[in-house]
Design a protein around this motif. Structure first.
Motif, PDB file in Angstrom:
ATOM      1  N   ASP A  38     -58.157  16.285 -48.801  1.00 18.32           N
ATOM      2  CA  ASP A  38     -58.256  17.823 -48.832  1.00 18.32           C
ATOM      3  C   ASP A  38     -56.766  18.387 -48.614  1.00 18.32           C
ATOM      4  O   ASP A  38     -56.505  19.526 -49.598  1.00 18.32           O
ATOM      5  CB  ASP A  38     -58.899  18.209 -47.257  1.00 18.32           C
ATOM      6  N   MET A  41     -55.521  18.150 -52.270  1.00 18.98           N
ATOM      7  CA  MET A  41     -56.139  18.943 -53.235  1.00 18.98           C
ATOM      8  C   MET A  41     -55.857  20.459 -53.243  1.00 18.98           C
ATOM      9  O   MET A  41     -55.534  21.062 -53.949  1.00 18.98           O
ATOM     10  CB  MET A  41     -57.801  19.046 -53.110  1.00 18.98           C
ATOM     11  N   ARG A  42     -55.579  20.753 -51.752  1.00 16.67           N
ATOM     12  CA  ARG A  42     -54.970  22.090 -51.532  1.00 16.67           C
ATOM     13  C   ARG A  42     -53.755  22.338 -52.145  1.00 16.67           C
ATOM     14  O   ARG A  42     -53.275  23.312 -52.538  1.00 16.67           O
ATOM     15  CB  ARG A  42     -55.154  22.581 -50.214  1.00 16.67           C
ATOM     16  N   GLY A  44     -52.462  20.615 -54.563  1.00 17.08           N
ATOM     17  CA  GLY A  44     -52.575  20.413 -55.945  1.00 17.08           C
ATOM     18  C   GLY A  44     -51.881  19.279 -56.468  1.00 17.08           C
ATOM     19  O   GLY A  44     -51.380  19.162 -57.576  1.00 17.08           O
ATOM     20  N   ASP A  45     -51.818  18.119 -55.377  1.00 16.91           N
ATOM     21  CA  ASP A  45     -50.911  17.150 -55.688  1.00 16.91           C
ATOM     22  C   ASP A  45     -51.443  15.559 -56.489  1.00 16.91           C
ATOM     23  O   ASP A  45     -51.126  15.198 -56.932  1.00 16.91           O
ATOM     24  CB  ASP A  45     -50.476  16.378 -54.514  1.00 16.91           C
ATOM     25  N   PRO A  46     -53.169  15.503 -56.096  1.00 20.09           N
ATOM     26  CA  PRO A  46     -53.542  14.264 -56.165  1.00 20.09           C
ATOM     27  C   PRO A  46     -53.347  13.529 -57.776  1.00 20.09           C
ATOM     28  O   PRO A  46     -53.161  12.408 -57.824  1.00 20.09           O
ATOM     29  CB  PRO A  46     -55.090  14.389 -55.929  1.00 20.09           C
ATOM     30  N   LEU A  47     -53.429  14.351 -58.633  1.00 21.02           N
ATOM     31  CA  LEU A  47     -53.373  13.971 -59.842  1.00 21.02           C
ATOM     32  C   LEU A  47     -51.676  14.157 -60.323  1.00 21.02           C
ATOM     33  O   LEU A  47     -51.549  13.736 -61.540  1.00 21.02           O
ATOM     34  CB  LEU A  47     -54.246  14.721 -60.838  1.00 21.02           C
ATOM     35  N   ARG A  48     -50.792  14.418 -59.705  1.00 22.56           N
ATOM     36  CA  ARG A  48     -49.516  14.572 -60.068  1.00 22.56           C
ATOM     37  C   ARG A  48     -48.897  13.571 -59.131  1.00 22.56           C
ATOM     38  O   ARG A  48     -47.677  13.136 -59.550  1.00 22.56           O
ATOM     39  CB  ARG A  48     -49.064  16.138 -59.835  1.00 22.56           C
TER      40      ARG A  48
END
Lengths: 130, 130
Positions: A38, A41-42, A44-48
């Motif tokens: 969570d 995602m807030r 904006g990290d998970p894919l970076r």
């Protein structure tokens, strides 16, 4: 991260081993995993987030150097795809209660897909694992 | 979404065509793509958003039914992986200015990887595209 335990494995098994260890940590600490996902995602990290992607990219590069993985594949594309597949799978897994599937199993299926592909190989190649 | 234009293509080309059309829209409206991705990340949607994943899963299922894609692969795992790979690639692409790579090209590389896999196939199978 888990490379120390996996040095004696080939690159395919290293990738599986890596994802399996992550799955074990996620399963052992499901509430913490949900909180982490969570927060990620807030922000904006998970894919970076580079750590997982970098580790997986290096494993792919090593596999290319020793001639076990296709050299024409961009290792960065492969590392990004594996990391994105991991995050997408964990997100789906933490989102539903109880867990909708066995996390380690789905991650292993995802790794198999990236390793062996979707397209049916010519009959002569069917010696590869099913 | 773009299935109407792609009905005459095989499943591999349908997947590529689908991603290429998305890339075209993203490239034509880069500022809007950045805003959409930011909003999606803040709301935790991009990897849960079902539309893209559902479309890609259906394309994979169709390819399995007509015998062009491996039936032992879980179509949902493949659809999720392709959608996650799409979002991860677009996130990386919108994050840096100017764009760090050709979006359509990287998405096509990602599709090739999922279609053909990382592991080097036996020599007899090398007739598949390089």
């Amino acid at each position: 991260m888990f490379a120390g335990q996996a040095d004696d494995l080939g690159p395919s098994d290293q990738i599986r081993h890596y994802l399996r260890e992550l799955a074990r940590l996620n399963v052992e600490s499901r509430p913490e995993t949900a909180a982490l996902m969570d927060a990620a995602m807030r922000h904006g990290d998970p894919l970076r987030g580079p750590a997982l992607e970098t580790d997986l990219t290096k494993t792919v590069e090593h596999g290319q150097q020793i001639g076990e993985l296709e050299r024409h594949v961009d290792a960065a594309v492969a590392g990004r795809l594996l990391a994105a597949g991991y995050f997408a799978t964990v997100l789906r897994w933490v989102h539903d209660d109880p867990a909708p599937f066995d996390l380690a199993e789905q991650l292993d299926d995802m790794a198999s897909l990236v390793l062996h592909g979707l397209v049916i190989a010519p009959a002569a190649a069917r010696s590869r694992e099913g």
